[in-house]
Motif scaffolding. Structure first.
Motif, short mmCIF file in Angstrom:
data_model
loop_
_atom_site.label_atom_id
_atom_site.label_comp_id
_atom_site.label_asym_id
_atom_site.label_seq_id
_atom_site.Cartn_x
_atom_site.Cartn_y
_atom_site.Cartn_z
N LEU A 236 3.47 53.22 2.06
CA LEU A 236 4.20 52.07 2.12
C LEU A 236 4.22 51.03 3.96
N VAL A 237 3.66 50.49 4.52
CA VAL A 237 3.66 50.40 5.51
C VAL A 237 4.12 48.77 6.13
N GLY A 238 4.36 48.21 7.56
CA GLY A 238 5.10 47.24 7.51
C GLY A 238 3.65 46.64 8.46
N ALA A 239 3.64 45.43 9.18
CA ALA A 239 2.97 45.17 10.31
C ALA A 239 2.96 44.05 11.53
N ASP A 240 2.23 44.23 11.84
CA ASP A 240 3.13 42.87 13.34
C ASP A 240 2.02 42.14 13.39
N ARG A 241 0.70 41.98 12.94
CA ARG A 241 0.57 40.40 12.45
C ARG A 241 -1.10 40.54 12.16
N ILE A 242 -0.76 39.82 10.91
CA ILE A 242 -2.08 39.84 9.84
C ILE A 242 -2.77 38.53 9.96
N ALA A 243 -3.99 38.85 10.03
CA ALA A 243 -5.47 38.36 9.89
C ALA A 243 -5.67 36.86 8.59
N ALA A 244 -6.21 36.17 9.31
CA ALA A 244 -6.44 35.13 8.18
C ALA A 244 -6.65 36.11 6.63
N ASN A 245 -8.12 36.79 6.50
CA ASN A 245 -8.80 37.25 6.19
C ASN A 245 -7.92 38.54 5.74
N GLY A 246 -7.09 39.19 5.96
CA GLY A 246 -5.62 40.45 5.48
C GLY A 246 -6.51 41.19 6.36
N ASP A 247 -6.57 41.57 7.61
CA ASP A 247 -6.92 42.37 8.40
C ASP A 247 -5.47 42.97 9.18
N THR A 248 -5.04 43.52 9.04
CA THR A 248 -3.72 43.98 9.04
C THR A 248 -3.22 45.15 10.92
N ALA A 249 -2.77 44.40 12.21
CA ALA A 249 -2.46 44.63 13.10
C ALA A 249 -0.99 45.61 12.72
N ASN A 250 -0.75 46.88 12.80
CA ASN A 250 0.28 47.65 12.76
C ASN A 250 0.28 48.31 13.88
N LYS A 251 1.42 49.36 13.95
CA LYS A 251 1.67 50.97 15.03
C LYS A 251 0.67 51.54 15.03
N ASP A 283 -10.13 37.10 11.72
CA ASP A 283 -9.90 38.25 11.26
C ASP A 283 -9.69 39.00 12.43
N GLY A 284 -8.98 40.62 12.17
CA GLY A 284 -8.86 41.20 13.51
C GLY A 284 -9.34 42.22 14.22
N SER A 285 -10.62 41.27 14.47
CA SER A 285 -10.73 41.33 16.03
C SER A 285 -10.15 41.06 17.33
N GLY A 286 -10.01 39.88 16.32
CA GLY A 286 -8.84 38.66 17.55
C GLY A 286 -7.76 39.50 18.41
N VAL A 287 -7.45 40.29 17.32
CA VAL A 287 -5.91 40.61 18.17
C VAL A 287 -5.40 41.69 19.04
N ALA A 288 -5.19 40.84 19.39
CA ALA A 288 -4.94 42.00 21.53
C ALA A 288 -4.14 42.56 20.90
N ILE A 289 -4.65 44.46 21.57
CA ILE A 289 -3.79 45.33 21.17
C ILE A 289 -2.98 45.87 22.86
N GLU A 290 -1.84 45.46 22.27
CA GLU A 290 -0.88 46.54 23.79
C GLU A 290 -1.51 47.75 24.16
N GLU A 291 -1.61 47.88 25.28
CA GLU A 291 -1.42 49.44 26.11
C GLU A 291 -0.35 49.61 26.57
N ARG A 292 0.28 51.47 25.82
CA ARG A 292 1.42 50.99 26.72
C ARG A 292 1.53 52.29 28.17
N ASP A 293 2.07 52.61 28.35
CA ASP A 293 2.11 53.37 30.01
C ASP A 293 1.47 54.95 29.85
N PRO A 294 0.82 55.03 30.23
CA PRO A 294 -0.24 56.28 30.30
C PRO A 294 1.60 57.57 30.18
N ALA A 295 2.88 57.66 31.04
CA ALA A 295 3.57 58.64 31.06
C ALA A 295 4.26 58.82 29.38
N GLU A 296 3.77 58.31 28.68
CA GLU A 296 4.31 58.52 27.30
C GLU A 296 3.47 58.86 26.35
#
Length: 518
Positions: A236-251, A283-296
């Protein structure tokens, strides 16, 4: 932005004395601290440094940010609309992947013509709605898990944090887990640590501990191994964005979990509010994926753990394709993105497709023809998924009975990623065979399996199409046991009621997907 006097409110963020109060999620699990965020800048900083995180929570934070801006840019009975719009744009861009943030900002802005108090009232209403939405989604998801995996305590796996810390209150996927635990349906929760910021190890483990739910922390790279060892019944997981076709962006890491779950026939369920759906995104191909600080990645607790010149790939999210998701559960509905899924119960769908032919092959026989079931690939896929879920982690091989048992048996073996062995009538198999006879209504028949086809100690599920008197499946089970293997259970598409076939198999876990009159 500063720390307020620690206490434990029922909500992870709320309005108090001209400021947003929020649990500082960076301090957990070692300290429970509240932040007082009294400006748009401090709120944006809290979102970006993950003091406030979780898609629903940052959506609410965005709404409160518009309220802070409206109050700051209000003078002489008027609001500086241009200044508030500029703040709203900065808020919405603070974390680009989660759709809830822009949604919360947009909804609060819609009340701007009514003045600062109208905006604040809207944000506070959104907090109350979020708590109710989470409770409804969690309840619906718990019911779905219960229907997919009935009658036993479950071993669940979750990723990142989806509890009250990620929402206003209650939680989404973690809320569903807590609902199941309340009904004594949880044996243990496997908690992915969730690299690189350890939201699972720090936050989800803390919430489960507070609730008294048994858990184990699992390094992210060990989750697939846990599934392969039968330690996970459902993800079981959550989601940060779900596209119209069900593709899901999450952690980041969710996609890998979905692949592993599909490989092992384990239900993969996303729990999220309706506000997480982005129906304008095909669909999920249009989700902007955030990239975080390399120091993490290159440092740990301030100490370098990688070469100074190392380049880093540190995406905060990934996208799970819809076909890997068993169901997306919201407060209003259960959406099954996989082709072939239906809301109607499987047994009803099977019953509607079975066609009866009276007086075939001879007078007084009511022949039940299952051919329409095999013509419906979606139904066969769903039947296989249901059977694999029922025996999840409890079988190493599928043994299918000639001839129509081959269809469901083959799909089950492919879905679970286990070998398939065929049991046949005499004279159909080359080489040395083991055989067993069984009684028919008039006379007897035999079944055979090749010597060595079933390894000693293997856990075997026996599959046939129809259970009538039970002789065929009982003989198949005897072949398995003669190979010094264990019968994990048996699966049939249809049981003919009144013929007492189930009595022949009472020693075994029998899964019958539908019952029709003989």
């Amino acid at each position: 932005m500063g720390a307020a006097t620690p206490r434990k409110p029922g909500f992870s963020l709320y309005w108090e004395k001209d400021a947003v109060m929020a649990v500082d999620q960076r301090a957990l699990p070692h300290a429970f601290e509240l932040l007082r965020l009294d400006s748009v800048d401090t709120l944006i900083a809290a979102i970006q440094n993950l003091a406030v995180r979780g898609a629903p929570a940052i959506g609410l934070a965005g709404a409160f940010g518009v309220a802070l801006s409206a109050r700051a840019h209000h003078a002489a009975g008027a609001v500086d609309d241009t200044a508030v719009q500029a703040d709203a744009a900065r808020l919405a861009a603070a974390r680009p992947t989660a759709v809830n943030l822009a949604w919360g900002v947009r909804r609060a802005l819609g009340r701007l013509p009514g003045g600062p108090q109208a905006v604040l009232d809207e944000a506070m209403q959104m907090v109350a709605e979020d708590a109710a939405v989470n409770a409804a989604a969690a309840r619906r998801a718990a019911e779905l898990v219960g229907s997919l995996l009935p009658d036993r305590p479950l071993r669940l796996l979750t990723h990142c944090n989806t509890g009250r810390l990620a929402t206003a209150a209650g939680g989404t996927a973690l809320g569903a887990i807590l609902k199941l635990a309340h009904h004594s349906r949880v044996a243990q929760v496997m908690v992915d640590e969730t690299r690189p910021l350890l939201q699972g190890a720090r936050l989800t483990a803390w919430e489960l501990g507070e609730a008294g739910v048994p858990y184990r922390i699992c390094v992210d790279s060990a989750a697939a191994a846990a599934m392969s060892q039968g330690l996970v019944d459902c993800v079981l997981v959550g989601a940060d964005r779900i596209a119209a076709n069900g593709d899901t962006a999450n952690k980041i890491g969710t996609y890998g979990l979905a692949l592993a779950a599909a490989r092992h026939g384990i239900p993969f369920i996303v729990v999220a509010p309706e506000s997480t759906w982005d129906h304008d995104l095909p669909d999920g191909s249009g989700v902007a994926i955030e990239e975080r600080d390399p120091a993490e990645v290159t440092t740990y607790a301030g100490t370098a753990v990688a070469p100074a010149e190392a380049s880093v790939f540190n995406p905060a999210f990934d996208v799970t394709p819809a076909e890997l998701i068993t169901a997306v559960v919201t407060e209003d509905r259960v959406v099954r993105p996989r082709p072939g899924h239906h809301e109607k119960p499987l047994r009803h769908r099977i019953a509607e497709l079975v066609k009866e032919f009276p007086d075939y092959p001879k007078a007084s026989i009511r022949y039940q023809d299952l051919s329409p079931l095999y013509a419906d690939p979606g139904l066969l896929a769903d039947a296989s998924e249901h059977a694999c879920n029922h025996f999840s982690g409890r079988f190493d091989r599928v043994v299918a009975v000639e001839a129509r048992g081959f269809a469901l048996g083959a799909v089950m073996a492919a879905r679970a990623g286990v070998p398939l062995t065929l049991v046949r009538k005499p004279g159909k198999l080359p080489g040395e065979v083991q055989s067993v006879s069984y009684a028919l209504e008039y006379g007897e028949d035999r079944l055979e399996v090749q010597q060595g086809a079933i390894a000693p100690g293997e856990r075997v599920v026996c599959v046939d199409d129809v259970l009538a008197t039970g002789g065929t499946l009982r003989a198949t089970a005897e072949l398995v046991e003669a190979s010094q293997a264990k019968v994990a259970g048996a699966v049939v598409l249809v049981t003919l009621s009144g013929l007492l076939g189930a009595a022949q198999l009472q020693r075994y876990d029998l899964l019958s997907l539908c019952e029709v009159a003989a």
